[in-house]
Design a protein around this motif. Structure first.
Motif, PDB file in Angstrom:
ATOM      1  N   GLU A  86       0.786  -1.216  -0.017  1.00  0.00           N
ATOM      2  CA  GLU A  86      -0.014  -0.037  -0.129  1.00  0.00           C
ATOM      3  C   GLU A  86       0.794   1.375   0.018  1.00  0.00           C
ATOM      4  O   GLU A  86       0.526   2.166   0.401  1.00  0.00           O
ATOM      5  CB  GLU A  86      -0.781   0.055   1.260  1.00  0.00           C
ATOM      6  N   GLN A 144      -0.663   4.515  -1.285  1.00  0.00           N
ATOM      7  CA  GLN A 144      -1.557   5.118  -0.115  1.00  0.00           C
ATOM      8  C   GLN A 144      -0.737   5.916   0.861  1.00  0.00           C
ATOM      9  O   GLN A 144      -1.365   6.315   1.633  1.00  0.00           O
ATOM     10  CB  GLN A 144      -2.613   3.935   0.459  1.00  0.00           C
ATOM     11  N   TRP A 186       1.083   4.325   3.253  1.00  0.00           N
ATOM     12  CA  TRP A 186       0.786   3.775   4.458  1.00  0.00           C
ATOM     13  C   TRP A 186       2.308   3.395   5.437  1.00  0.00           C
ATOM     14  O   TRP A 186       3.199   3.022   4.758  1.00  0.00           O
ATOM     15  CB  TRP A 186       0.182   2.141   4.529  1.00  0.00           C
ATOM     16  N   VAL A 244       0.613   2.267  10.807  1.00  0.00           N
ATOM     17  CA  VAL A 244      -0.733   2.032  10.238  1.00  0.00           C
ATOM     18  C   VAL A 244      -1.032   0.704   9.576  1.00  0.00           C
ATOM     19  O   VAL A 244      -2.024   0.244   9.757  1.00  0.00           O
ATOM     20  CB  VAL A 244      -0.934   2.977   8.931  1.00  0.00           C
ATOM     21  N   PHE A 277      -3.751  -1.821  11.053  1.00  0.00           N
ATOM     22  CA  PHE A 277      -4.918  -2.319  10.034  1.00  0.00           C
ATOM     23  C   PHE A 277      -4.882  -3.912   9.978  1.00  0.00           C
ATOM     24  O   PHE A 277      -5.894  -4.547  10.321  1.00  0.00           O
ATOM     25  CB  PHE A 277      -4.634  -2.035   8.743  1.00  0.00           C
ATOM     26  N   ASP A 305     -11.645   2.291   8.226  1.00  0.00           N
ATOM     27  CA  ASP A 305     -11.018   3.534   8.461  1.00  0.00           C
ATOM     28  C   ASP A 305      -9.715   3.371   7.183  1.00  0.00           C
ATOM     29  O   ASP A 305      -9.416   4.552   6.539  1.00  0.00           O
ATOM     30  CB  ASP A 305     -10.687   4.175   9.537  1.00  0.00           C
ATOM     31  N   TYR A 306      -9.367   2.291   7.251  1.00  0.00           N
ATOM     32  CA  TYR A 306      -8.164   2.115   6.169  1.00  0.00           C
ATOM     33  C   TYR A 306      -8.658   0.895   5.497  1.00  0.00           C
ATOM     34  O   TYR A 306      -8.852  -0.387   6.001  1.00  0.00           O
ATOM     35  CB  TYR A 306      -6.896   1.736   6.931  1.00  0.00           C
TER      36      TYR A 306
END
Length: 634
Positions: free
Chosen positions: A325, A328, A330, A334, A338, A350-351
């Motif tokens: 990711e 994005q 990340w 994070v 997740f 939210d993710y």
């Protein structure tokens, strides 16, 4: 197909276009149809390998034929997929500019499949080599639990893939996106994102699809628990008991006359001034402590292993998600967040994953998490959760829910058990167990009752005629039949029934192995100082057919895979069968049995005069004590 690339848009979303695939094929020097053919051949090899393995498990094909087909098929499927993935990742098939295109989900599924094929085929090679060297049997004998787990797993995967096909048509999703959606839906993760049912038809189908999938997940979890945990527990327990036993035997100090059971636990171990029964009881109590310590170590070792597996799944999964990711942005934290919310099926949403590699890996990773977390939770139930539950019950008995014995007595019991490493030990409310079916148990009880009534009647008839030897033989048969019935109920007790030394003394006497007869036992050679490297000779079998054994030896009833009730039931049933055959044979020599009705009469006389309990432990009356719930210290 593993070689297909799709363009990457500025918004961070994948766009699947058939034209891009065609453009890739036109730019390639190898026609696309040939690559499809190679992929199809790989699939054929994989299917042939799986079919051969299944036919071998159902005993339709022999081990010698099925295993080479399975191993070669999986290796070929793996090599072909690796070759396809290698070619697809080269510049020969890359669309320009490279930064705006990414590999499809099918590419990553192909990589995962190739790795699984290779790993499993390599493990089968080890199994085959071990089988031909005599370490494993040359066949797969699946138990009912193994068959159930295999069928449930296949059914669950079929359910996911079929449901994904239906929802991909209803919602207009790409098929592999629908597989990703079906996975996080049935595992109740619910990561959210763009893949949610929007049509009335899809939402209506979800009502039935989701509940069916959750039920199947529950069945798989139950099968994993019963198969993996129970079988693994038996093997680990046997191994840990053997290691602990050897360590304890190596710690015998004949000069100090001590034996070391733990880091801070040394006890006296000597035969001076002890008769045969006392010496055997000393060995028995040491072996019980060995069992307890080995079981405690097994529980916490299993907890450590399952915790390590779950922690690795979390940390490594987060690492993969961080790299997949990157578009994005990340961070590793994070990704940890997740992965944690997904493992625990919280799924805030939210993710969400947007990369093809992340979605493909998530499906594999989440399915791997199901057995891992099942085993972890079960191991926590045997250790951490059990300790917390026992502590809660104990505190409650001191405060809002005092026990029948009062707060002072409860506090004293708790302190005493803390010293022995065990806080709370609830009474066994159901020692007979409920695992055996009610109808089966009734049949066994009626059979035992029939033998008991017949033998007891013949014993009384023989006594009236003055034939006391015949009376005692029938009385012995009566007791054997009665104990077989009791052991049949004990064999299904959960946790497995553990008998006291007095109960073992009684049972062994029924089997003709009197604990007071030193000719039947091994003599522990611990009186002389052992040289360095020598092993203590405690109960190991001598060459030449020596059948004597020690409670601390490898022939001990407390060793092996059978629990105590199984060990006793097997030998008690064989003894009863042998005795009945001797009774039917007109040429068999009649010998006095190990117990007689005279023992029972002496017990009654002893009860009416002195009430001495030692006599009770040496005759048939001990069985009645056991059934009334008394222990050896009554």
């Amino acid at each position: 197909m593993p070689l297909v690339y799709v363009p990457w848009s500025k918004s961070g979303e994948y766009i699947s276009l058939l034209d891009q695939t065609r453009a890739t094929a036109r730019k390639s020097k190898i026609p696309n149809v040939k690559l499809i053919a190679v992929n199809s051949v790989s699939l054929i090899f994989a299917l042939a390998a799986n079919i051969a393995l299944l036919l071998n498990m159902t005993r339709r094909i022999s081990f010698a034929i099925a295993q080479p087909i399975t191993i070669v098929g999986w290796f070929m499927a793996s090599f072909l997929l690796i070759a396809l993935a290698s070619v697809a990742s080269t510049s020969l098939f890359r669309l320009q500019p490279l930064s705006q295109h990414a590999l499809s989900q099918a590419y990553y599924y192909g990589i995962i499949a190739a790795a699984l094929y290779f790993i499993i085929a390599s493990m089968l090679v080890i199994t085959v080599v071990g089988a031909y060297r005599g370490h494993y049997p040359k066949e797969f004998r699946l138990t009912s639990s193994q068959r159930t787990l295999m069928l449930q797993t296949i059914s669950f995967m079929f359910y996911i893939l079929t449901g994904a096909l239906v929802f991909s048509k209803v919602e207009g999703w790409k098929y592999l996106d629908a597989v990703y959606w079906a996975d996080f839906t049935l595992l109740t993760v619910g990561v959210g994102g763009e893949h949610v049912p929007l049509t009335h038809t899809g939402r209506t189908l979800l009502f039935f699809y989701a509940i069916g999938g959750i039920m199947m997940v529950g069945l798989v979890i139950g099968s994993v628990r019963s198969l993996v945990l129970e079988r693994g527990k038996e093997k680990m327990s046997a191994r840990f008991v053997e290691l602990k036993r050897e360590k304890v035997l190596n710690s015998i100090d004949p000069d100090e006359q001590t034996i070391k059971l733990g880091l801070f636990e040394n006890i006296t171990f000597t035969t001076k001034g002890l008769d045969e029964s006392q010496r055997r009881e000393q060995e028995f109590r040491i072996m019980r402590r060995v069992q307890q310590k080995a079981e405690r170590k097994r529980r916490y070792t299993a907890l450590a292993m399952s915790s390590t597996a779950a922690l690795s799944l979390w940390l490594l999964g987060a690492l993969v998600f961080m790299h997949s990711e990157k578009p994005q942005g990340w961070s590793y934290f994070v990704s940890l967040y997740f992965a944690y919310t997904s493992l625990l099926t919280i799924g805030y949403g939210d993710y969400t994953l947007s990369s093809n590699s992340g979605k493909a890996f998530f499906v594999f990773w989440s399915l791997l998490a199901v057995p891992t977390l099942t085993i972890l939770i079960s191991n926590m139930g045997d250790t951490v959760i059990k300790a917390f539950r026992d502590l809660t019950i104990w505190i409650g008995s001191l405060t809002v829910l005092p026990g029948e014995q009062g707060i002072r007595s409860t506090l004293g019991i708790g302190v005493g058990k803390l010293r022995h490493g065990k806080l709370y030990s609830p009474k066994e409310e159901d020692k007979d167990g409920k695992a055996v079916g009610a109808s089966e148990q009734k049949i066994l009880d009626r059979l035992a009752d029939s033998v008991e009534k017949e033998e007891l009647g013949e014993a009384e008839e023989a006594e009236e005629q003055g034939d006391y030897l015949e009376r005692d033989i029938h009385f012995y048969h009566y007791i054997l039949a009665k104990e077989v019935g009791q052991l049949t109920r004990d064999i299904h007790a959960s946790p497995p029934r553990q008998y006291t030394y007095q109960e073992w003394n009684y049972y062994l006497r029924l089997l003709g192995q009197d604990e007071n007869d030193e000719r039947l036992h091994r003599e522990p050679k611990v009186h002389q100082k052992r040289r360095e490297g020598d092993q203590p000779d405690l109960g190991t079998a001598n060459e030449g057919g020596d059948s004597r054994w020690s409670w601390l030896g490898i022939r001990s009833p407390l060793m092996g895979n059978q629990n105590e009730a199984q060990w006793l039931l097997q030998r008690m049933s064989l003894t009863l069968e042998r005795e009945m055959q001797k009774q039917r044979s007109p040429h068999a020599k009649k010998e006095p049995p190990p117990i007689s009705m005279a023992n029972l009469n002496r017990k009654r006389d002893s009860d009416s005069t002195s009430g001495h309990q030692t006599e009770l432990r040496e005759n048939v009356g001990a069985a009645e004590l056991r059934r009334r719930g008394h222990n050896d210290e009554v």
